[in-house]
Design a protein around this motif. Structure first.
Motif, PDB file in Angstrom:
ATOM      1  N   MET A  54     -12.811  98.151  37.758  1.00  9.35           N
ATOM      2  CA  MET A  54     -12.968  98.886  39.006  1.00  9.35           C
ATOM      3  C   MET A  54     -14.141  98.348  39.816  1.00  9.35           C
ATOM      4  O   MET A  54     -14.069  98.325  41.058  1.00  9.35           O
ATOM      5  CB  MET A  54     -13.185 100.385  38.722  1.00  9.35           C
ATOM      6  N   ILE A  55     -15.179  97.935  39.138  1.00  9.75           N
ATOM      7  CA  ILE A  55     -16.348  97.387  39.860  1.00  9.75           C
ATOM      8  C   ILE A  55     -15.985  96.029  40.465  1.00  9.75           C
ATOM      9  O   ILE A  55     -16.263  95.741  41.635  1.00  9.75           O
ATOM     10  CB  ILE A  55     -17.568  97.263  38.914  1.00  9.75           C
ATOM     11  N   LEU A  96     -12.472 102.546  28.458  1.00 11.59           N
ATOM     12  CA  LEU A  96     -13.428 102.777  29.555  1.00 11.59           C
ATOM     13  C   LEU A  96     -14.232 101.540  29.974  1.00 11.59           C
ATOM     14  O   LEU A  96     -14.273 101.234  31.171  1.00 11.59           O
ATOM     15  CB  LEU A  96     -14.366 103.925  29.209  1.00 11.59           C
ATOM     16  N   PRO A  97     -14.853 100.813  29.057  1.00 10.10           N
ATOM     17  CA  PRO A  97     -15.669  99.678  29.518  1.00 10.10           C
ATOM     18  C   PRO A  97     -14.874  98.647  30.332  1.00 10.10           C
ATOM     19  O   PRO A  97     -15.297  98.299  31.445  1.00 10.10           O
ATOM     20  CB  PRO A  97     -16.221  99.086  28.227  1.00 10.10           C
ATOM     21  N   TRP A 120     -18.390 104.005  38.487  1.00  8.40           N
ATOM     22  CA  TRP A 120     -17.982 103.153  37.351  1.00  8.40           C
ATOM     23  C   TRP A 120     -19.179 102.416  36.747  1.00  8.40           C
ATOM     24  O   TRP A 120     -19.211 102.164  35.530  1.00  8.40           O
ATOM     25  CB  TRP A 120     -16.901 102.167  37.783  1.00  8.40           C
ATOM     26  N   CYS A 157     -21.853 103.848  28.421  1.00  8.54           N
ATOM     27  CA  CYS A 157     -21.345 103.113  27.244  1.00  8.54           C
ATOM     28  C   CYS A 157     -22.487 102.357  26.558  1.00  8.54           C
ATOM     29  O   CYS A 157     -22.597 102.356  25.337  1.00  8.54           O
ATOM     30  CB  CYS A 157     -20.262 102.116  27.666  1.00  8.54           C
ATOM     31  N   ASN A 161     -12.064 102.068  47.307  1.00  9.52           N
ATOM     32  CA  ASN A 161     -12.650 100.739  47.306  1.00  9.52           C
ATOM     33  C   ASN A 161     -14.040 100.772  47.932  1.00  9.52           C
ATOM     34  O   ASN A 161     -14.515  99.791  48.473  1.00  9.52           O
ATOM     35  CB  ASN A 161     -11.714  99.798  48.086  1.00  9.52           C
ATOM     36  N   LEU A 173     -12.108  99.124  31.905  1.00 11.58           N
ATOM     37  CA  LEU A 173     -11.620  99.793  33.114  1.00 11.58           C
ATOM     38  C   LEU A 173     -12.740  99.871  34.150  1.00 11.58           C
ATOM     39  O   LEU A 173     -12.533  99.557  35.339  1.00 11.58           O
ATOM     40  CB  LEU A 173     -11.119 101.204  32.755  1.00 11.58           C
ATOM     41  N   ALA A 174     -13.913 100.267  33.663  1.00  9.28           N
ATOM     42  CA  ALA A 174     -15.057 100.377  34.572  1.00  9.28           C
ATOM     43  C   ALA A 174     -15.384  99.026  35.183  1.00  9.28           C
ATOM     44  O   ALA A 174     -15.617  98.902  36.399  1.00  9.28           O
ATOM     45  CB  ALA A 174     -16.260 100.922  33.812  1.00  9.28           C
ATOM     46  N   LEU A 175     -15.350  98.024  34.336  1.00 12.00           N
ATOM     47  CA  LEU A 175     -15.652  96.667  34.804  1.00 12.00           C
ATOM     48  C   LEU A 175     -14.625  96.232  35.855  1.00 12.00           C
ATOM     49  O   LEU A 175     -14.986  95.661  36.891  1.00 12.00           O
ATOM     50  CB  LEU A 175     -15.624  95.722  33.587  1.00 12.00           C
ATOM     51  N   LEU A 204     -20.398 102.464  32.757  1.00 12.05           N
ATOM     52  CA  LEU A 204     -20.833 101.319  31.938  1.00 12.05           C
ATOM     53  C   LEU A 204     -22.202 101.582  31.319  1.00 12.05           C
ATOM     54  O   LEU A 204     -22.443 101.262  30.150  1.00 12.05           O
ATOM     55  CB  LEU A 204     -20.896 100.058  32.805  1.00 12.05           C
ATOM     56  N   LYS A 259     -13.052  94.951  41.167  1.00 15.16           N
ATOM     57  CA  LYS A 259     -12.047  95.132  42.212  1.00 15.16           C
ATOM     58  C   LYS A 259     -12.694  95.330  43.592  1.00 15.16           C
ATOM     59  O   LYS A 259     -12.180  94.895  44.604  1.00 15.16           O
ATOM     60  CB  LYS A 259     -11.180  96.358  41.863  1.00 15.16           C
ATOM     61  N   ARG A 260     -13.821  96.003  43.575  1.00  9.94           N
ATOM     62  CA  ARG A 260     -14.545  96.311  44.818  1.00  9.94           C
ATOM     63  C   ARG A 260     -14.950  95.037  45.543  1.00  9.94           C
ATOM     64  O   ARG A 260     -15.004  94.994  46.754  1.00  9.94           O
ATOM     65  CB  ARG A 260     -15.771  97.153  44.448  1.00  9.94           C
ATOM     66  N   PHE A 261     -15.260  94.034  44.755  1.00 16.73           N
ATOM     67  CA  PHE A 261     -15.772  92.797  45.370  1.00 16.73           C
ATOM     68  C   PHE A 261     -14.684  91.757  45.593  1.00 16.73           C
ATOM     69  O   PHE A 261     -14.960  90.648  46.017  1.00 16.73           O
ATOM     70  CB  PHE A 261     -16.880  92.207  44.491  1.00 16.73           C
ATOM     71  N   THR A 312     -17.788 102.487  43.048  1.00 11.32           N
ATOM     72  CA  THR A 312     -18.526 101.453  42.286  1.00 11.32           C
ATOM     73  C   THR A 312     -19.699 102.083  41.536  1.00 11.32           C
ATOM     74  O   THR A 312     -19.939 101.773  40.364  1.00 11.32           O
ATOM     75  CB  THR A 312     -19.046 100.365  43.253  1.00 11.32           C
TER      76      THR A 312
END
Lengths: 837, 114
Positions: free
Chosen positions: B108-109, B101-102, A72, A79, A64, B104-106, A76, B111-113, A69
């Motif tokens: 995960m990002i 992936l997109p 990931w 992509c 976390n 999932l990446a979103l 993006l 989730k951080r906040f 961050t």
């Protein structure tokens, strides 16, 4: 304004700069993202390697912290870059064009966008035409289509731009339609962004656009064919890439994919492995035979294991088998052919070195054993008739009989080939042959298929021989070969003709050469002795003034001259599709009225020499065996005297003198010649007669004609009675029907004889003038000699004798005595006297 | 051309990217994945090898030949099967990555906040 219509509009108009700025900003974003991504992953990698941070799946998914961050966020960004790269570079139907809107940024290649940028606003159809001809692809297409580029550009520049009411802000409606058409064509064919070729296709496909080329006959068709030709070659290049990929993984040698086959040493030594050849070097792809290939697959799939391909030489039997081998390598065949080898047995190798009796039979048995054990062989017996009568040590062996027996007892897949005549002569009568082999006819290729095949062959020649072959040239080869080469078959005759034309091409200093329609016309004309293409220059003048030219040597007979002239002109400009000679005419009339003379004059006027006059005195063809003289003696191996002459001079005048004297068998042969425009000689060769002018003369019904004219009947009345009543009683009615016209020659009158005498004396004057002697003939002399030469029974025939006796003789005596010498000027007087002037 | 247009450009392009990713892009990936599966079968001919499991290799129909053949065929088949599976799974993972992936990446990002 929607996003899509904005994209279209952006190419022209005030928003163009915005469009450019947009591209610039996005490119900068792309570069920035690439740098960011590189920095992220290089940084993370470095931190991981140095052990500064723990970075595993747990940290990435469960972690976390900011490291996760960043990781990931980088994903993006990657992509997004994948999207950007795909949209701008990868040719795929990313955004299929809608019915009326295209996004140029997505659908157009850079070349097309550059093209549209250079067209002055608002974009018009003419503007696109003008600009596309300046691009390399457009120019090449125009050259290939033999479009007069400069004239076309001038014509387009001269056309005033007509702004339409519905014209959009950036492009006229016509221009928008072209762009949308090009995008849709790109999506439906190569599934990529529209290229210059797609725009050309749309221009060629559009009716409004086609009007621009109306002043250039044939240009639009040529352009369409050129674009089709390019598309065809592009498809083949794609297919070839796939083929190479498949060939790379295909088993080489005798072993099959599932390794069930066995080694076949004897079979390998007496055969050619077509599949191995296809894998090694590939064959030239076969065009225009898809339907036949599918039919062959269907028959083999339908449990017909032995097929006999029957087709004339040149229809492409060998190419068909080569294509079959390629399909087997590509694995696009029915199960019966899947994972097999296509082996073509060579009869000469089969018997080579066989010295002992029964050795060939033993080899055959061994072959069968190898084939049946290996179970992955498809046998090809090309020209199966060659397997009959194979000789070894003076012993003739009928290998074919043994092969039939072997094949009959097995479930071998065998594909044999032969020609229709050999099938009839040697195979049809063989025991069991037709029950074992199922006939599969391979017809002559259509002209459309031949054009495709020729396009492929032309591509090979262009690369090999450094030539550029235009599309009209290819089309002309197909058309010309169809019209004048009748003893060969498509596609071979077109391919041979193209090879011949390319072989004789004049080359520039750079070694490059261009093959155009005009060159094809000339070369094919020289090759076949038949004029091809549009008549030009002296030939055109001759045809236009044919009647006048003939009348300079012939007195009267206007009807006959007019009919022949019209037939010649029709044939030359090809206003109708003929499968008959240019014209079949029967000249009927008393002797000496000029029937043969007219035919000879027509020949010399038309061809400029007597070389192209094939004169047959039909009294020499009275005997029953004269057919042999005509079409050849059976077993001699060559054609007859007449058929050979016609074969060597397909464009000539066939003069059949005294037709009524020919034997009925000869008349039957002539029926075929006059009706179908061809005749077959004893060797089976077909001789084309569609470029012949057939003139038959006859003295038949002379008493009737003389009586009728003496009784004051007109030519029409005599003609009517002659054709309806007199001729059918003397000649076979079917023969009379084959003539386009029966022309009645009136007995010559005294005035006619006087005119003929003037003509003859004119010729004499000209001959003497060449020797430096000038001779005058007074009207009294002409009247006197006409009187001497006039005989109502023999027409003009005695006139020549009279001139010889009474004019030429005294003159030659005077010349011998030295009284008439070069520079003399004399006058001939009645009474065979002459005096110096 | 206004500053708003310029500033909104990345957002508009991001919208295009998402639309493309799960539209034409995903269609292209589907086709690619199926093409790869077909290609691996064309190359390895698994069906054909299975059908011929009990056919003697090299035409040797003796019982010794048959025994060796079955043994060898099983080994080759296993090798081909593994190779095909690896190939297919690898491509399946790539397809899955593309599709997942997109978001999932979103996720995960985001989730951080949270």
């Amino acid at each position: 304004m929607t996003e899509a219509s904005w994209s279209v509009e952006a190419i022209k108009s005030s928003q163009w700069k915005w469009w450019q700025l947009r591209e610039l900003i996005l490119t900068l974003i792309d570069i920035a993202l690439i740098l960011v991504v590189a920095a992220i992953y290089l940084g993370l990698g470095a931190l991981m390697v140095t052990g500064s941070i723990p970075l595993g799946p747990i940290e990435l998914f469960a972690g976390n912290d900011s490291i996760s961050t960043v990781f990931w966020s980088g994903i993006l960004a990657v992509c997004f870059l994948v999207y950007r790269f795909s949209v701008y570079w990868v040719h795929d139907p990313l955004w299929p064009p809608k019915r009326s809107q295209v996004m140029l940024s997505h659908h157009a290649s850079r070349d097309v966008i550059r093209l549209l940028q250079t067209v002055p606003a608002p974009i018009t159809l003419d503007g696109i035409w003008l600009q596309i001809l300046r691009t390399p692809a457009g120019m090449l297409a125009a050259v290939r289509s033999e479009l007069a580029i400069r004239e076309f550009q001038d014509a387009l520049s001269a056309t005033p731009t007509q702004a339409e009411e519905s014209a959009g802000p950036w492009a006229e409606e016509d221009a928008q339609r072209i762009i949308i058409g090009a995008a849709r064509h790109a999506a439906s064919t190569h599934q990529g962004k529209m290229t210059i070729s797609d725009v050309l296709w749309a221009l060629a496909d559009d009716d409004h656009s086609a009007k621009r080329l109306e002043k250039f006959p044939g240009a639009m068709t040529a352009l369409r064919l050129t674009i089709d030709r390019e598309a065809l070659l592009e498809n083949l290049r794609r297919r070839n890439r796939h083929f190479r990929q498949m060939a790379h993984w295909h088993p080489r040698g005798p072993m099959n994919i599932s390794m069930t086959s066995t080694a076949t040493p004897l079979l390998d030594s007496v055969s050619i492995d077509l599949t191995a050849q296809a894998i090694a070097s590939g064959f030239q792809p076969l065009m225009g035979r898809t339907k036949e290939l599918q039919e062959l697959f269907a028959q083999l799939d339908g449990h017909e294991r032995q097929l006999l391909l029957v087709g004339w030489p040149g229809v492409g039997k060998t190419s068909f088998l080569q294509e079959l081998a390629q399909c087997m390598v590509e694995e696009v065949v029915p199960p019966v052919l899947f994972d097999r080898r296509l082996l073509s047995i060579e009869p000469s190798r089969l018997i080579a070195g066989a010295t002992k009796p029964g050795e060939v039979e033993y080899r055959l048995q061994r072959l069968l054993f190898e084939i049946s054990k290996s179970r992955n062989i498809v046998l090809v017996l090309e020209q199966i008739e060659q397997f009959t009568g194979l000789g070894t040590n003076g012993v003739q062996l009928d290998v074919l009989d043994q092969l039939i027996r072997i094949v009959d007892q097995s479930s071998l897949v065998v594909i044999a080939t032969t020609t229709p005549d050999q099938f009839q002569k040697q195979l049809e009568l063989k025991t069991n042959f037709t029950t074992v082999f199922h006939r599969f006819d391979l017809a002559e290729m259509s002209p459309e298929g031949t054009l495709e095949a020729l396009s492929v062959h032309a591509a090979v020649l262009e690369q090999r021989d450094r030539v550029l072959i235009t599309t009209p040239a290819l089309q002309e080869i197909v058309d010309g070969a169809a019209r004048v080469i009748h003893d060969q078959f498509f596609p071979a005759k077109a391919v041979l003709a193209l090879d011949h034309v390319i072989g004789g091409l004049p080359r520039a200093q750079s070694g490059m050469a261009v093959c155009t329609k005009k060159i094809v016309d000339t070369t094919l004309g020289e090759m076949t002795h038949v004029p091809i293409g549009a008549a030009t220059g002296a030939e055109r003048d001759m045809l236009l003034h044919f009647e006048t030219l003939v009348r300079q040597s012939v007195v009267g007979q206007s009807h006959a001259i007019d009919r022949i002239a019209n037939a010649l002109r029709r044939a030359r400009v090809e206003v109708d599709k003929r499968s008959r000679p240019i014209g079949n005419f029967l000249f009927v009339g008393p002797t000496g009225v000029g029937k043969t003379h007219l035919a000879k004059t027509v020949a010399s006027t038309l061809f400029g020499s007597s070389m192209h006059l094939v004169r047959l005195d039909m009294s020499e063809f009275q005997a029953a065996n004269s057919v042999e003289q005509f079409i050849g003696t059976p077993g001699s191996g060559h054609g007859g005297v007449v058929t050979e002459q016609l074969r060597q001079n397909p464009y000539s005048l066939l003069l059949l003198d005294e037709l009524e004297k020919a034997s009925p068998k000869i008349l039957t042969l002539l029926l075929q010649l006059m009706d179908e425009g061809r005749i077959t000689d004893v060797t089976g060769r077909t001789i084309d007669a569609t470029n012949l002018l057939v003139i038959a003369t006859s003295n038949i019904a002379t008493p009737f004609i003389t009586r009728a004219f003496a009784s004051g009947q007109t030519v029409d009345q005599v003609h009517h009675t002659l054709v309806e009543q007199e001729l059918p009683a003397l000649l076979p009615p079917e023969l009379i029907n084959r003539f386009d016209d029966v022309i009645v020659f009136e007995p010559l009158k005294k005035e006619d004889i006087e005119s003929i005498a003037q003509l003859e004396l004119g010729h004499l004057q000209a001959a003497l003038k060449r020797k430096g002697i000038e001779v005058d003939f007074s009207p009294a002399t002409v009247a006197w000699i006409s009187q001497l030469g006039f005989d109502p029974q023999y027409g003009a025939r005695p006139l020549k004798r009279a001139i010889a006796d009474n004019i030429q003789d005294p003159l030659s005596q005077g010349m011998l005595k030295g009284e008439i010498i070069a520079g003399s000027h004399i006058r001939m007087e009645p009474g065979a006297r002459w005096s110096a002037v | 051309m206004s500053i708003i247009q310029v500033l909104s450009l990345p957002i508009v392009e991001l919208g295009n990217a998402i639309r493309w990713w799960y539209g034409p892009g995903l269609r292209w990936m589907n086709r690619w994945f199926i093409r790869e599966l077909v290609w691996v079968e064309q190359r390895e001919h698994l069906g054909r090898w299975m059908a011929n499991l009990f056919s003697p290799m090299y035409g040797d129909a003796s019982w010794q030949g048959r025994m060796i053949s079955i043994f060898m065929r099983i080994i080759v088949l296993v090798y081909r099967l593994v190779w095909s599976l690896v190939w297919s799974v690898l491509h399946g993972i790539m397809w899955l990555c593309y599709a997942a992936l997109p978001p999932l990446a979103l996720l995960m990002i985001v989730k951080r906040f949270l």
